[in-house]
Design a protein around this motif. Structure first.
Motif, PDB file in Angstrom:
ATOM      1  N   TRP A 228       0.891  -1.233   0.006  1.00  0.00           N
ATOM      2  CA  TRP A 228       0.212   0.011   0.011  1.00  0.00           C
ATOM      3  C   TRP A 228       0.876   1.211  -0.057  1.00  0.00           C
ATOM      4  CZ3 TRP A 228      -5.514   0.235   0.398  1.00  0.00           C
ATOM      5  CH2 TRP A 228      -6.018  -0.955   1.000  1.00  0.00           C
ATOM      6  N   ASN A 229       0.332   2.362  -0.695  1.00  0.00           N
ATOM      7  CA  ASN A 229       1.122   3.809  -0.328  1.00  0.00           C
ATOM      8  C   ASN A 229      -0.288   4.455  -0.066  1.00  0.00           C
ATOM      9  OD1 ASN A 229       3.690   3.501  -1.235  1.00  0.00           O
ATOM     10  ND2 ASN A 229       2.874   2.783  -3.023  1.00  0.00           N
ATOM     11  N   PHE A 230      -0.120   5.342   1.021  1.00  0.00           N
ATOM     12  CA  PHE A 230      -1.038   6.310   1.368  1.00  0.00           C
ATOM     13  C   PHE A 230      -0.749   7.867   1.718  1.00  0.00           C
ATOM     14  CE2 PHE A 230      -3.078   8.124   5.531  1.00  0.00           C
ATOM     15  CZ  PHE A 230      -4.324   8.557   4.691  1.00  0.00           C
ATOM     16  N   LEU A 231      -1.535   8.819   1.103  1.00  0.00           N
ATOM     17  CA  LEU A 231      -0.940  10.086   1.374  1.00  0.00           C
ATOM     18  C   LEU A 231      -2.206  10.943   2.037  1.00  0.00           C
ATOM     19  CD1 LEU A 231       0.573  12.852   0.815  1.00  0.00           C
ATOM     20  CD2 LEU A 231      -0.570  12.942  -1.441  1.00  0.00           C
ATOM     21  N   ASN A 232      -1.813  11.700   3.031  1.00  0.00           N
ATOM     22  CA  ASN A 232      -2.626  12.632   3.368  1.00  0.00           C
ATOM     23  C   ASN A 232      -2.058  13.927   3.730  1.00  0.00           C
ATOM     24  OD1 ASN A 232      -4.862  14.140   4.524  1.00  0.00           O
ATOM     25  ND2 ASN A 232      -4.154  13.669   6.680  1.00  0.00           N
ATOM     26  N   PHE A 233      -2.059  14.911   2.844  1.00  0.00           N
ATOM     27  CA  PHE A 233      -1.509  16.214   2.904  1.00  0.00           C
ATOM     28  C   PHE A 233      -2.431  17.300   3.258  1.00  0.00           C
ATOM     29  CE2 PHE A 233      -0.373  20.039   0.523  1.00  0.00           C
ATOM     30  CZ  PHE A 233       0.850  20.262   0.986  1.00  0.00           C
ATOM     31  N   VAL A 286      14.709  -5.082   8.129  1.00  0.00           N
ATOM     32  CA  VAL A 286      13.420  -5.953   7.953  1.00  0.00           C
ATOM     33  C   VAL A 286      13.494  -6.964   6.829  1.00  0.00           C
ATOM     34  CG1 VAL A 286      10.952  -6.191   7.888  1.00  0.00           C
ATOM     35  CG2 VAL A 286      11.988  -4.804   9.592  1.00  0.00           C
ATOM     36  N   GLY A 287      14.201  -6.146   5.835  1.00  0.00           N
ATOM     37  CA  GLY A 287      14.096  -6.688   4.609  1.00  0.00           C
ATOM     38  C   GLY A 287      13.472  -5.841   3.440  1.00  0.00           C
ATOM     39  N   TRP A 288      12.819  -4.771   3.781  1.00  0.00           N
ATOM     40  CA  TRP A 288      11.811  -4.243   2.815  1.00  0.00           C
ATOM     41  C   TRP A 288      12.665  -2.916   2.304  1.00  0.00           C
ATOM     42  CZ3 TRP A 288       8.254  -6.874   0.832  1.00  0.00           C
ATOM     43  CH2 TRP A 288       7.613  -7.632   1.824  1.00  0.00           C
ATOM     44  N   PRO A 289      12.490  -2.629   0.979  1.00  0.00           N
ATOM     45  CA  PRO A 289      12.851  -1.347   0.347  1.00  0.00           C
ATOM     46  C   PRO A 289      12.369  -0.026   0.912  1.00  0.00           C
ATOM     47  CG  PRO A 289      11.831  -2.585  -1.223  1.00  0.00           C
ATOM     48  CD  PRO A 289      11.686  -3.471  -0.021  1.00  0.00           C
ATOM     49  N   VAL A 290      12.650   0.473   1.960  1.00  0.00           N
ATOM     50  CA  VAL A 290      12.012   1.503   2.356  1.00  0.00           C
ATOM     51  C   VAL A 290      12.385   3.102   1.658  1.00  0.00           C
ATOM     52  CG1 VAL A 290      11.503   3.083   4.299  1.00  0.00           C
ATOM     53  CG2 VAL A 290      11.847   0.390   4.491  1.00  0.00           C
ATOM     54  N   PRO A 291      11.737   3.551   1.096  1.00  0.00           N
ATOM     55  CA  PRO A 291      12.312   5.052   0.302  1.00  0.00           C
ATOM     56  C   PRO A 291      12.243   5.991   1.210  1.00  0.00           C
ATOM     57  CG  PRO A 291       9.739   4.825   0.194  1.00  0.00           C
ATOM     58  CD  PRO A 291      10.352   3.594   0.938  1.00  0.00           C
ATOM     59  N   TYR A 353       5.175   1.443   7.698  1.00  0.00           N
ATOM     60  CA  TYR A 353       6.165   2.647   7.947  1.00  0.00           C
ATOM     61  C   TYR A 353       5.359   3.768   7.673  1.00  0.00           C
ATOM     62  CZ  TYR A 353       9.627  -0.902   6.784  1.00  0.00           C
ATOM     63  OH  TYR A 353      10.459  -2.080   6.888  1.00  0.00           O
ATOM     64  N   GLN A 354       5.334   4.547   8.852  1.00  0.00           N
ATOM     65  CA  GLN A 354       4.276   5.685   8.991  1.00  0.00           C
ATOM     66  C   GLN A 354       5.268   6.915   9.123  1.00  0.00           C
ATOM     67  OE1 GLN A 354       2.152   5.198  12.687  1.00  0.00           O
ATOM     68  NE2 GLN A 354       0.519   4.224  11.605  1.00  0.00           N
ATOM     69  N   ASN A 374       2.073  10.137   5.585  1.00  0.00           N
ATOM     70  CA  ASN A 374       2.228   8.924   4.888  1.00  0.00           C
ATOM     71  C   ASN A 374       2.368   7.603   5.281  1.00  0.00           C
ATOM     72  OD1 ASN A 374       4.141  11.347   3.578  1.00  0.00           O
ATOM     73  ND2 ASN A 374       2.898  10.348   2.125  1.00  0.00           N
ATOM     74  N   GLU A 375       1.624   6.462   4.618  1.00  0.00           N
ATOM     75  CA  GLU A 375       1.916   5.387   5.277  1.00  0.00           C
ATOM     76  C   GLU A 375       2.429   4.657   3.857  1.00  0.00           C
ATOM     77  OE1 GLU A 375      -0.908   4.412   9.031  1.00  0.00           O
ATOM     78  OE2 GLU A 375      -1.457   3.842   6.980  1.00  0.00           O
ATOM     79  N   VAL A 376       3.578   3.897   4.018  1.00  0.00           N
ATOM     80  CA  VAL A 376       4.170   2.722   3.106  1.00  0.00           C
ATOM     81  C   VAL A 376       4.073   1.502   3.801  1.00  0.00           C
ATOM     82  CG1 VAL A 376       6.126   2.208   1.531  1.00  0.00           C
ATOM     83  CG2 VAL A 376       5.621   4.551   2.126  1.00  0.00           C
ATOM     84  N   THR A 377       3.142   0.472   3.077  1.00  0.00           N
ATOM     85  CA  THR A 377       3.187  -0.584   3.875  1.00  0.00           C
ATOM     86  C   THR A 377       3.524  -1.980   2.752  1.00  0.00           C
ATOM     87  OG1 THR A 377       1.050   0.190   4.803  1.00  0.00           O
ATOM     88  CG2 THR A 377       1.125  -2.263   4.664  1.00  0.00           C
ATOM     89  N   PHE A 378       4.334  -2.609   3.245  1.00  0.00           N
ATOM     90  CA  PHE A 378       4.731  -3.883   2.706  1.00  0.00           C
ATOM     91  C   PHE A 378       4.035  -5.208   3.240  1.00  0.00           C
ATOM     92  CE2 PHE A 378       8.184  -0.840   2.095  1.00  0.00           C
ATOM     93  CZ  PHE A 378       8.201  -0.882   0.833  1.00  0.00           C
ATOM     94  N   ILE A 379       3.292  -5.987   2.546  1.00  0.00           N
ATOM     95  CA  ILE A 379       2.914  -7.200   3.401  1.00  0.00           C
ATOM     96  C   ILE A 379       3.301  -8.451   2.624  1.00  0.00           C
ATOM     97  CG2 ILE A 379       0.531  -8.458   3.621  1.00  0.00           C
ATOM     98  CD1 ILE A 379      -0.848  -5.852   3.013  1.00  0.00           C
TER      99      ILE A 379
END
Length: 381
Positions: A228-233, A286-291, A353-354, A374-379
């Protein structure tokens, strides 16, 4: 015992599904194109009524708020979940923090007693979330002394639901789907009220902006999406929201993205043709590619037959992800031996990732800085 464990695993994280293919997912964005629907319509009070389906699902109402003058951010959320149609629970989650010192956050999650959903309202012992008219929600929560919340959220622009009903359906037969996803929004609201914390022996008077979203996920989370990718601006004159999920391989790694931008009075754009760009990703422990940086592009919606070069950027909202509020291990509460089995069988490794940072929005050449949550979610892979 093994059958019970298998059943429990299916509920918690499940096993890998067969590859059903693209034809087994009917996205809200597909319906706009296939049924020649408007991209969105304005919401009604009835749209926000709790669905309460009798199968495994999670329904939420979430109010993301920011006070730009005091430089504070947070959200209040009620979660109503049903496991296999036999066990229903509810909780109130609250997070609140100074934007420049997220480590000083208040975070509480409280199990609710004697809860009930009535139309668009929600009640429990020492908690009420009620709508009045068609434009105001009042949140009163005294369920936890560390986060006593009394807020009034008033809609400033029309609400937005994409397509006919906001629904993405999973399954071979649209008339009898085995899973669903739905989101609807009040993208720009004012918020006023108070927050008190016994632990910090403090109280705050809030006067800012809110984005309200109601959602339902009517299937196991890792079967619905792999990321998931989430934006609230929110800034002084603009609000921007973007919600994107990508399905696992079982549904052909299908990407669904809905986005909208408002000013203080109206919807500027609502589009189903958007793009999220992760920049300078770094694989963490953790093993995730975090931007390290992220850009949300809003593109001009085009007809299916239009050439790719017709993609025109209407707006962008972007910034560096310097401030990580929290990395949430979704499976942290699951016993380790179950966690090991789930990770091995299903490949599920869900982390959220918040981030909360200063971003800049560019709408038709007009730039303005504001605060982005923002939330960047890896499942799963």
């Amino acid at each position: 015992m093994l059958r019970m464990l298998q059943s429990g695993l299916s509920v918690i994280a499940g096993t890998a599904e067969p590859e059903y293919g693209r034809e087994a997912i009917h996205t809200v964005t597909d319906s706009v194109v296939a049924d020649s629907l408007p991209v969105y319509r304005e919401t009604t009070v009835a749209d926000f009524e709790w669905q309460k389906p009798g199968y495994t699902n999670v329904e939420t109402q979430t109010f993301y708020f920011v006070d730009l003058k005091q430089n504070i951010q947070g959200f209040a959320q009620v979660i109503h979940s049903n496991v296999m149609g036999v066990h229903t629970t509810a909780a109130f989650t609250f997070k609140f923090f100074p934007i420049d010192k997220p480590e000083e956050q208040i975070w509480t999650q409280t199990t609710l007693e004697n809860f009930r959903a009535e139309g668009p309202n929600f009640y429990a012992d020492n908690l009420s979330i009620e709508i009045s008219g068609d434009d105001t929600y009042t949140i009163k929560s005294h369920v936890n002394d560390d986060s006593i919340v009394e807020l009034e959220v008033k809609r400033m622009t029309p609400g937005v639901i994409f397509g006919k009903d906001g629904m993405t359906l999973y399954g071979d037969d649209k008339a009898n789907p085995w899973g669903s996803m739905r989101h609807l929004f009040w993208p720009r609201c004012s918020v006023k009220g108070t927050i008190k914390s016994a632990a910090k022996k403090q109280s705050w008077t809030i006067d800012g902006f809110t984005m309200f979203v109601m959602a339902i996920q009517g299937m196991k989370p890792h079967h619905a999406a792999k990321s998931w990718n989430f934006l609230n601006f929110q800034s002084e004159n603009f609000a921007a929201v973007q919600m994107e999920f990508t399905t696992p391989r079982s549904y052909a790694t299908t990407k669904v993205n809905i986005g909208l931008i408002t000013d203080n009075e109206k919807i500027i754009t609502a589009t189903i043709n958007n793009e999220v760009v992760h920049k300078d990703p770094v694989v963490d422990e953790v093993g995730w590619p975090v931007p390290k940086e992220i850009e949300f592009k809003y593109l001009k919606d085009k007809k299916e037959e239009a050439p790719a070069e017709d993609d025109v950027v209407i707006a962008t909202c972007s910034g560096k992800l310097d401030s990580l509020v929290e990395r949430v291990d979704v499976m942290a509460e699951i016993p380790q031996f179950v966690k090991n089995i789930v990770s091995g069988v299903a490949g599920a490794k869900p982390y959220i990732y918040q981030f909360c940072n200063e971003f800049e929005i560019d709408v038709d050449g007009k730039q303005e800085k504001g605060i982005s949550f923002n939330e960047v979610t890896f499942i799963s892979e």
